[in-house]
Design a protein around this motif. Structure first.
Motif, mmCIF file in Angstrom:
data_model
loop_
_atom_site.group_PDB
_atom_site.id
_atom_site.type_symbol
_atom_site.label_atom_id
_atom_site.label_comp_id
_atom_site.label_asym_id
_atom_site.label_seq_id
_atom_site.Cartn_x
_atom_site.Cartn_y
_atom_site.Cartn_z
ATOM 1 N N PRO A 282 18.301 21.977 12.733
ATOM 2 C CA PRO A 282 17.210 22.719 13.362
ATOM 3 C C PRO A 282 17.240 22.595 14.884
ATOM 4 C CG PRO A 282 16.408 21.531 11.455
ATOM 5 C CD PRO A 282 17.811 21.066 11.675
ATOM 6 N N VAL A 283 16.859 23.672 15.554
ATOM 7 C CA VAL A 283 16.845 23.711 17.015
ATOM 8 C C VAL A 283 15.454 24.109 17.482
ATOM 9 C CG1 VAL A 283 17.799 24.763 19.103
ATOM 10 C CG2 VAL A 283 19.287 24.339 17.134
ATOM 11 N N ALA A 284 14.879 23.320 18.385
ATOM 12 C CA ALA A 284 13.585 23.647 18.997
ATOM 13 C C ALA A 284 13.834 24.191 20.395
ATOM 14 C CB ALA A 284 12.694 22.414 19.066
ATOM 15 N N VAL A 285 13.318 25.388 20.671
ATOM 16 C CA VAL A 285 13.456 26.016 21.984
ATOM 17 C C VAL A 285 12.089 25.952 22.666
ATOM 18 C CG1 VAL A 285 14.135 28.074 23.243
ATOM 19 C CG2 VAL A 285 15.218 27.553 21.036
ATOM 20 N N VAL A 286 12.015 25.204 23.754
ATOM 21 C CA VAL A 286 10.745 24.920 24.423
ATOM 22 C C VAL A 286 10.653 25.731 25.717
ATOM 23 C CG1 VAL A 286 9.272 23.121 25.423
ATOM 24 C CG2 VAL A 286 10.780 22.583 23.482
ATOM 25 N N PRO A 287 9.654 26.597 25.847
ATOM 26 C CA PRO A 287 9.527 27.389 27.071
ATOM 27 C C PRO A 287 8.951 26.570 28.217
ATOM 28 C CG PRO A 287 7.715 27.888 25.609
ATOM 29 C CD PRO A 287 8.604 26.934 24.865
ATOM 30 N N TYR A 288 9.356 26.911 29.431
ATOM 31 C CA TYR A 288 8.796 26.266 30.611
ATOM 32 C C TYR A 288 8.856 27.253 31.772
ATOM 33 C CZ TYR A 288 13.608 25.718 32.222
ATOM 34 O OH TYR A 288 14.901 25.981 32.618
ATOM 35 N N GLU A 289 8.002 27.043 32.744
ATOM 36 C CA GLU A 289 8.024 27.825 33.975
ATOM 37 C C GLU A 289 8.371 26.889 35.115
ATOM 38 O OE1 GLU A 289 5.457 31.091 34.679
ATOM 39 O OE2 GLU A 289 4.313 30.717 32.845
ATOM 40 N N ARG A 290 9.359 27.272 35.890
ATOM 41 C CA ARG A 290 9.795 26.405 36.973
ATOM 42 C C ARG A 290 8.705 26.322 38.037
ATOM 43 N NH1 ARG A 290 15.397 27.615 39.908
ATOM 44 N NH2 ARG A 290 16.048 27.669 37.717
ATOM 45 N N THR A 291 8.362 25.101 38.420
ATOM 46 C CA THR A 291 7.337 24.873 39.437
ATOM 47 C C THR A 291 7.962 24.898 40.824
ATOM 48 O OG1 THR A 291 7.627 22.474 39.453
ATOM 49 C CG2 THR A 291 6.124 23.393 37.797
ATOM 50 N N PRO A 292 7.132 25.072 41.886
ATOM 51 C CA PRO A 292 7.682 25.023 43.258
ATOM 52 C C PRO A 292 8.408 23.716 43.543
ATOM 53 C CG PRO A 292 5.467 25.959 43.274
ATOM 54 C CD PRO A 292 5.708 25.461 41.866
ATOM 55 N N ASP A 293 7.900 22.601 43.012
ATOM 56 C CA ASP A 293 8.563 21.314 43.237
ATOM 57 C C ASP A 293 9.930 21.280 42.589
ATOM 58 O OD1 ASP A 293 6.436 20.374 44.657
ATOM 59 O OD2 ASP A 293 5.536 19.274 42.989
ATOM 60 N N GLU A 294 10.052 21.858 41.390
ATOM 61 C CA GLU A 294 11.342 21.879 40.717
ATOM 62 C C GLU A 294 12.338 22.759 41.468
ATOM 63 O OE1 GLU A 294 10.290 21.105 36.023
ATOM 64 O OE2 GLU A 294 10.099 23.132 36.828
ATOM 65 N N LYS A 295 11.859 23.868 42.016
ATOM 66 C CA LYS A 295 12.741 24.731 42.800
ATOM 67 C C LYS A 295 13.282 23.966 44.003
ATOM 68 C CE LYS A 295 10.418 29.073 41.597
ATOM 69 N NZ LYS A 295 9.628 30.218 42.131
ATOM 70 N N GLN A 296 12.415 23.199 44.668
ATOM 71 C CA GLN A 296 12.832 22.441 45.844
ATOM 72 C C GLN A 296 13.839 21.369 45.460
ATOM 73 O OE1 GLN A 296 12.148 23.065 48.987
ATOM 74 N NE2 GLN A 296 13.334 21.312 49.728
ATOM 75 N N GLU A 297 13.571 20.647 44.352
ATOM 76 C CA GLU A 297 14.487 19.600 43.902
ATOM 77 C C GLU A 297 15.843 20.187 43.560
ATOM 78 O OE1 GLU A 297 12.463 17.794 40.670
ATOM 79 O OE2 GLU A 297 11.310 16.438 41.918
ATOM 80 N N LYS A 298 15.849 21.365 42.927
ATOM 81 C CA LYS A 298 17.096 22.006 42.560
ATOM 82 C C LYS A 298 17.910 22.341 43.794
ATOM 83 C CE LYS A 298 19.384 24.075 39.074
ATOM 84 N NZ LYS A 298 19.815 23.390 37.852
ATOM 85 N N GLN A 299 17.236 22.841 44.843
ATOM 86 C CA GLN A 299 17.936 23.193 46.084
ATOM 87 C C GLN A 299 18.474 21.951 46.770
ATOM 88 O OE1 GLN A 299 14.820 25.319 48.046
ATOM 89 N NE2 GLN A 299 15.251 27.251 46.991
ATOM 90 N N GLU A 300 17.682 20.876 46.810
ATOM 91 C CA GLU A 300 18.120 19.646 47.459
ATOM 92 C C GLU A 300 19.296 19.014 46.742
ATOM 93 O OE1 GLU A 300 14.630 17.278 47.530
ATOM 94 O OE2 GLU A 300 13.714 18.336 49.244
ATOM 95 N N ALA A 301 19.388 19.237 45.413
ATOM 96 C CA ALA A 301 20.501 18.680 44.658
ATOM 97 C C ALA A 301 21.765 19.525 44.819
ATOM 98 C CB ALA A 301 20.139 18.604 43.170
ATOM 99 N N GLY A 302 21.656 20.657 45.508
ATOM 100 C CA GLY A 302 22.816 21.484 45.752
ATOM 101 C C GLY A 302 23.190 22.383 44.607
ATOM 102 N N ASP A 303 22.261 22.618 43.694
ATOM 103 C CA ASP A 303 22.571 23.427 42.507
ATOM 104 C C ASP A 303 22.125 24.871 42.660
ATOM 105 O OD1 ASP A 303 23.719 21.359 41.131
ATOM 106 O OD2 ASP A 303 21.775 20.602 40.444
ATOM 107 N N GLU A 304 21.508 25.229 43.741
ATOM 108 C CA GLU A 304 21.097 26.625 43.972
ATOM 109 C C GLU A 304 21.491 27.010 45.394
ATOM 110 O OE1 GLU A 304 17.359 27.972 41.243
ATOM 111 O OE2 GLU A 304 16.966 27.294 43.267
#
Length: 304
Positions: A282-304
């Protein structure tokens, strides 16, 4: 009783497996179970021959048998069985969205074979794109008494709280150990001209990734101290790692799906799509909305 779990049934073996999984989940949550069978209310030339009436009566029998199946195995569970006069997608989305909103929606999915995972039909894909609650897809034969660990794919910068929260809660309810997996790959720029090897970028990234996974997992360890947790960080493609861990005997794989409000474009990411097609449990697919903090962390990690 708190909340409810929705399951779609149609009498197929895979929907019965979903029914059993959903009943177990509802019982563990102390929630109610809502069993839904969609019956499109349409008029066709066959109506004059009585074919539609026969099919409708068969649907009623199918729904009744599903309800009796649950009451036999889980007599203390509060069960509601409803036959909805809409197409399956609309019926499932509306039932899952009934106030206060379903905690989980469970669907059956046909298997691709002994090794491969799910055949995700158009109904499942469209439902996944529209509902705001976690959706669990269950194959035929993967019903009650699931064993093995809960494997959760984690991206520290996208939906970690929602995905980990769901995975820890399931692991605690079912008494299963949890494996938190963070699979990462080097940016394309580092893969040319031997740059990664010359400056040991891979080693530094591995250490950094281990720290980041521990950072997002720690609050959930503290909230669920009874859950045995293994943290695993690998330089590999996420879908491949999750499929391998699932094939090793996982009871459930939990992945995230970023909510996309636009009606255009894909609503299921490449990792989720690959996992659903290569995982037998079985696979559970969990929805989420990216928060402004997550967007910033993603950019700082060099992934965007």
């Amino acid at each position: 009783m708190s909340g409810f779990v929705v399951v779609g049934v149609d009498g197929s073996p895979e929907s019965l497996a979903a029914l059993d999984w959903a009943a177990e989940e509802a019982a563990g949550r102390g929630a109610g179970l809502r069993v839904v069978l969609a019956w499109p209310s349409v008029v066709t030339p066959l109506s004059v021959l009585g074919a539609v009436d026969v099919a409708r009566r068969q649907a009623e029998v199918t729904l009744r048998e599903a309800e009796l199946r649950v009451r036999e195995w889980w007599p203390e569970l509060a069960v509601t069985a409803v036959q909805v006069p809409h197409d399956p997608v609309r019926a499932l989305v509306e039932e899952a969205g009934e106030e206060p909103g379903a905690e989980t929606l469970v669907l059956g999915s046909r298997g691709l074979g002994a090794v491969a995972g799910f055949l995700v039909g158009s109904v499942s894909r469209r439902v996944l794109a529209k509902v705001d609650c976690p959706v669990v897809l269950v194959r035929e034969g993967r019903a009650r008494e699931e064993t093995g660990e809960v494997v959760v794919g984690v991206d520290p910068y996208q939906g970690a709280a929602e995905v980990l929260g769901h995975a820890f809660a399931v692991a605690e309810r079912r008494g299963l150990p949890l494996r938190a997996v963070y699979a990462w790959t080097l940016p394309v720029a580092y893969q040319y001209a031997g740059i990664a090897a010359s400056v040991d970028v891979s080693g530094e990234m591995q250490t950094f990734a281990e720290v980041e996974l521990g950072r997002v997992v720690q609050p959930w360890r503290a909230e669920h101290p009874g859950v045995t947790v293994v943290e695993e960080v690998l330089n590999a493609r996420p879908a491949k790692v999750l499929a391998e861990r699932a094939a090793a005997g996982a009871g459930l794989v939990v992945i995230g799906r970023r909510v996309r409000r636009s009606p255009l474009g894909a609503h299921l990411g490449s990792v989720a799509h690959a996992v659903l097609h290569h995982v037998p449990c079985p696979v559970a697919v969990v929805p989420y909305e990216r928060t402004p903090d997550e967007k910033q962390e993603k950019q700082e990690a060099g992934d965007e």
